[in-house]
Each structure stands twice: as structure tokens, then as C-alpha cells.
Write a protein that holds these residues in place. Sequence first.
Motif, short mmCIF file in Angstrom:
data_model
loop_
_atom_site.label_atom_id
_atom_site.label_comp_id
_atom_site.label_asym_id
_atom_site.label_seq_id
_atom_site.Cartn_x
_atom_site.Cartn_y
_atom_site.Cartn_z
N GLY A 82 0.02 -4.07 -10.30
CA GLY A 82 -1.33 -4.29 -9.80
C GLY A 82 -1.34 -4.86 -8.40
N VAL A 83 -2.29 -5.77 -8.15
CA VAL A 83 -2.53 -6.30 -6.81
C VAL A 83 -1.79 -7.63 -6.64
N ARG A 84 -1.23 -7.81 -5.45
CA ARG A 84 -0.52 -9.04 -5.15
C ARG A 84 -1.49 -10.22 -5.17
N ARG A 85 -1.07 -11.29 -5.86
CA ARG A 85 -1.90 -12.49 -5.93
C ARG A 85 -1.49 -13.46 -4.85
N LYS A 86 -2.28 -14.51 -4.69
CA LYS A 86 -2.03 -15.54 -3.68
C LYS A 86 -0.63 -16.16 -3.84
N ASP A 87 -0.23 -16.35 -5.11
CA ASP A 87 1.06 -17.02 -5.35
C ASP A 87 2.25 -16.08 -5.25
N GLY A 88 1.99 -14.82 -4.84
CA GLY A 88 3.10 -13.89 -4.65
C GLY A 88 3.39 -13.02 -5.86
N THR A 89 2.85 -13.36 -7.03
CA THR A 89 3.04 -12.52 -8.21
C THR A 89 2.06 -11.35 -8.14
N ALA B 14 -2.97 -10.05 1.67
CA ALA B 14 -2.97 -9.02 0.62
C ALA B 14 -3.79 -9.49 -0.57
N GLY B 15 -4.47 -8.54 -1.21
CA GLY B 15 -5.12 -8.85 -2.48
C GLY B 15 -6.53 -9.38 -2.37
N VAL B 16 -7.17 -9.31 -1.20
CA VAL B 16 -8.54 -9.81 -1.11
C VAL B 16 -9.49 -8.92 -1.92
N ALA B 17 -10.52 -9.55 -2.44
CA ALA B 17 -11.48 -8.82 -3.27
C ALA B 17 -12.78 -8.64 -2.50
N ASP B 18 -13.53 -7.65 -2.91
CA ASP B 18 -14.83 -7.39 -2.30
C ASP B 18 -15.70 -8.65 -2.40
N GLY B 19 -16.32 -9.02 -1.29
CA GLY B 19 -17.21 -10.18 -1.28
C GLY B 19 -16.51 -11.50 -1.02
N SER C 130 -15.11 -4.80 7.07
CA SER C 130 -14.96 -3.84 5.97
C SER C 130 -13.51 -3.39 5.91
N LEU C 131 -12.95 -3.36 4.71
CA LEU C 131 -11.56 -2.94 4.55
C LEU C 131 -11.49 -1.74 3.63
N SER C 132 -10.51 -0.88 3.89
CA SER C 132 -10.28 0.22 2.96
C SER C 132 -9.69 -0.37 1.68
N PHE C 133 -9.78 0.39 0.61
CA PHE C 133 -9.25 -0.04 -0.68
C PHE C 133 -7.78 -0.44 -0.56
N SER C 134 -7.06 0.39 0.15
CA SER C 134 -5.63 0.19 0.29
C SER C 134 -5.29 -1.05 1.13
N ASP C 135 -5.99 -1.22 2.26
CA ASP C 135 -5.73 -2.38 3.12
C ASP C 135 -6.04 -3.69 2.41
N ALA C 136 -7.06 -3.66 1.55
CA ALA C 136 -7.42 -4.88 0.83
C ALA C 136 -6.30 -5.28 -0.12
N SER D 286 -9.40 1.64 -9.35
CA SER D 286 -10.43 0.63 -9.16
C SER D 286 -9.74 -0.72 -9.28
N ARG D 287 -10.48 -1.78 -8.97
CA ARG D 287 -9.92 -3.11 -9.05
C ARG D 287 -10.64 -3.90 -10.12
N SER D 288 -9.87 -4.72 -10.82
CA SER D 288 -10.47 -5.68 -11.73
C SER D 288 -9.68 -6.97 -11.53
N GLY D 289 -10.16 -7.79 -10.61
CA GLY D 289 -9.40 -8.98 -10.22
C GLY D 289 -8.10 -8.55 -9.58
N SER D 290 -6.99 -9.04 -10.11
CA SER D 290 -5.70 -8.65 -9.54
C SER D 290 -5.11 -7.45 -10.28
N ASN D 291 -5.87 -6.89 -11.20
CA ASN D 291 -5.40 -5.68 -11.90
C ASN D 291 -5.95 -4.43 -11.24
N LEU D 292 -5.14 -3.39 -11.23
CA LEU D 292 -5.62 -2.09 -10.81
C LEU D 292 -5.95 -1.31 -12.07
N THR D 293 -7.02 -0.56 -12.04
CA THR D 293 -7.34 0.25 -13.21
C THR D 293 -7.33 1.72 -12.82
N ILE D 294 -6.92 2.54 -13.77
CA ILE D 294 -6.88 3.99 -13.52
C ILE D 294 -7.12 4.69 -14.86
#
Length: 389
Positions: free
Chosen positions: A336-343, A242-247, A146-152, A283-291
Amino acid sequence: MSTKDYLEKDYYKTLGVAKGASTDEIKKSYRKLARKYHPDANEGDPKAEGRFKEISEAYSVLSDEKRRKEYDEARTLFGGGGVRMPGSGSAGGNYNFDLGDLFGSSGSAGGRLGDLLGGVFGRGGGATGTTQARPRRGADVETETSLSFSDAIDGTTVSLRLTGEGPCKVCRGTGAKAGTVPRVCPTCEGTGQGSRNLGSFAFSEPCKTCRGRGLVVDDPCAECSGSGRAMSTRTIQARIPAGVADGQRIKLAGKGASGERGGPPGDLYVRVHVEPHPYGTFSRSGSNLTITVPVTFAEAALGAEIKVPSHGGMPVSLRIPAGTPNGRTFRVRGKGVRRKDGTFGDMLVTVNVQVPHELNDKARDALESFRDATAGGDPRAEMLKNANG
Ligand SMILES: [Zn+2]
Ligand SMILES: [Zn+2]
């Protein structure tokens, strides 16, 4: 009986019939032998009883068309009875494959056949004579964290406790009692290989004395009963990107169970659970952060430059244009969230227009002026007119 019996036992020989025997011939022969060795006719004779069991087992396979076909196929593929499968709980046999694969689906030999034939035929002739039992890759292991929101979002290192089979700690995997060592198998002189001639072929097979290990243990280790393997718990540090998603399932190559006889380790799969943001801010929506941010009616109506929190950094400025409706979403690129390719993904900011709970005199006067200034337009006029079609 197990599928391994198929390879070890010659049911045709047991029933004294030819391989191509008809169903009738098999039945006839079975009846004759069954009468002869039936326990009732041989009271107190364990040998006859054993024979009777063998005959019954052979007949149960050969009298069933489907099972007979499977039996024939297995023996054709694997060298007609020369193969000895490692027994369960043994210190390790030569073959690591699943006969269930072979018999489970549509009678095809499946992908492991090459593996198997490598073992059966690979050392044909037995000329080299020094080959040890083959290395075996360690098993893949699966676990969860289990990871915190931030660590994920940022990536982290977690400690994972893994329980699995590994070398026995007491005997260090040798299977021999403390103070003793395994000795070289006298039958195969340590090669682990026996051989057997069938016509012009020489089949090599795991040595029956040591089951292909090349070593025999005189005083077995009490901890592991001589198997050299034991359950143990280990803790490893695993880097979660960085950037792992739930599940999400992360593969950590080489972090699974250790291999045997110098084989490579298996892989570790970590299923990640991501906790929600502790304050519900993001919240997370893929690699986007929502607020969702509150804005005043005046900011929405007149336009404004507002400050919005970002994950793990300084607040960002966002321009709200005049006349922004409630619920409109603005995109802040790269926050937003860092993707696999670094973007990076984006931050999606949704505005929620607030209505004041209380008004002071000055605010009330101003709003009343506003109302008067905009009088004459009923926003529901169209609705009222169209309500009855
Ligand atoms: Zn042991
Ligand atoms: Zn041996």
C-alpha cells in the motif's frame, strides 16, 4: 474609536473627573463641558470643536458601564496611558499583538499579555538605552496544491507561487527613496525607546518620533510610501512527503512570510488535493490501496494463482482459493501507501466474478455438462419456501 484610543487617551482627565467618579458626577461634568464647547456656542472655533469631540468620545465610553470597565482594565494592565500603539501603515511599531484578543473574550488578558508586558516593562528604568525595536516573526501563510494520485503516494516536489507582504524591493525595506538612507532618529538616538516616569516607575515606550523604529525617513520611497513593506510574489519549491491524503494540510516550517527586524520567518501550510487514479485502477483508503480485479467463474470456483498490478512496481501474485465468492477482498501486505513512520499500508484486492458474454461450442458443452452435474439443487429453494412467512 479603536481600542488603541483606550491606551492613549485619558478620558477622566478629558471630563475633569476623578478615576473613581460616580456615574452622576461624570454626567454632570460632561453636560457642563459640552455646553461650554458646543459648536453652536463657538462658531468658527476649530479648537472648541476638537474639544467637544474629545468630550463626547470620553463620555460615550465612561457613561457605558461595560465600556468603562474595559477601558479601566486596559489602562490598569498597560500602564495607565503611557503606551503608544503603532499607527496603522507605519514602518513597524514595537508591539505585535492584537488588542481584540484582550477585549474579545471574557475580559481575561489572554496569552499575549506576557508579550505585551515584556515590551512595556521589560526595559523599565531605561538604563540600558540601546535596545532596538523587537524582532517580529513573519506571518504564517496558507496555500493549496493539486497532486496526481501517484505523486501523492510517492511524494514529490512542487512549485508554489506565494503572494505576500515582504520587504519593498525598490528601497530594500528601508522605506527611503532611492539614493537616500534613513537617518538615526534624533529624538531617541536610534534606540526606538522613549520613556516616561509615573511615580516610582519608569515606563519605556516606543519613541513617538520614529514609532519605535529608531530611524526616520526624510524622503520616503514612492513604491511603499516609506513603509519599507510591499506585496510581492515568490515561487518556492516545496517537498511533499510520500503518502499524503486528499485534504491533508502540510506544515512547512520557516517557509512562510519573512520576519521583520531579524525575526524568524513564519510557517507555510499547504492544503493538498489528490486527484483520482487516471485509469481508476487504484483508490486510497488511508494508507491502504484498494483495487477491484475481474476473475473468471472457473478461477473463483476452482481456485487460481492470479497476477494483480501493484502501484509503481511489478505485478504481485495472489492465490485465489477454490470456492471464492464474488466480492471477497484479499489483503496483500506491504503493497500500500508509505506511512509517516516508514512502514507501508496494504493493498486490498477485491474480486469481481465475470460471466462470459459469448460461449463457443466447446465452452457451451462444458457448461451444460456442469449444469447437469450439479442439477437437483435449486439455490433459491429456501427463499421460495420462506417467502410467505
Ligand atoms: Zn520602498
Ligand atoms: Zn525615535
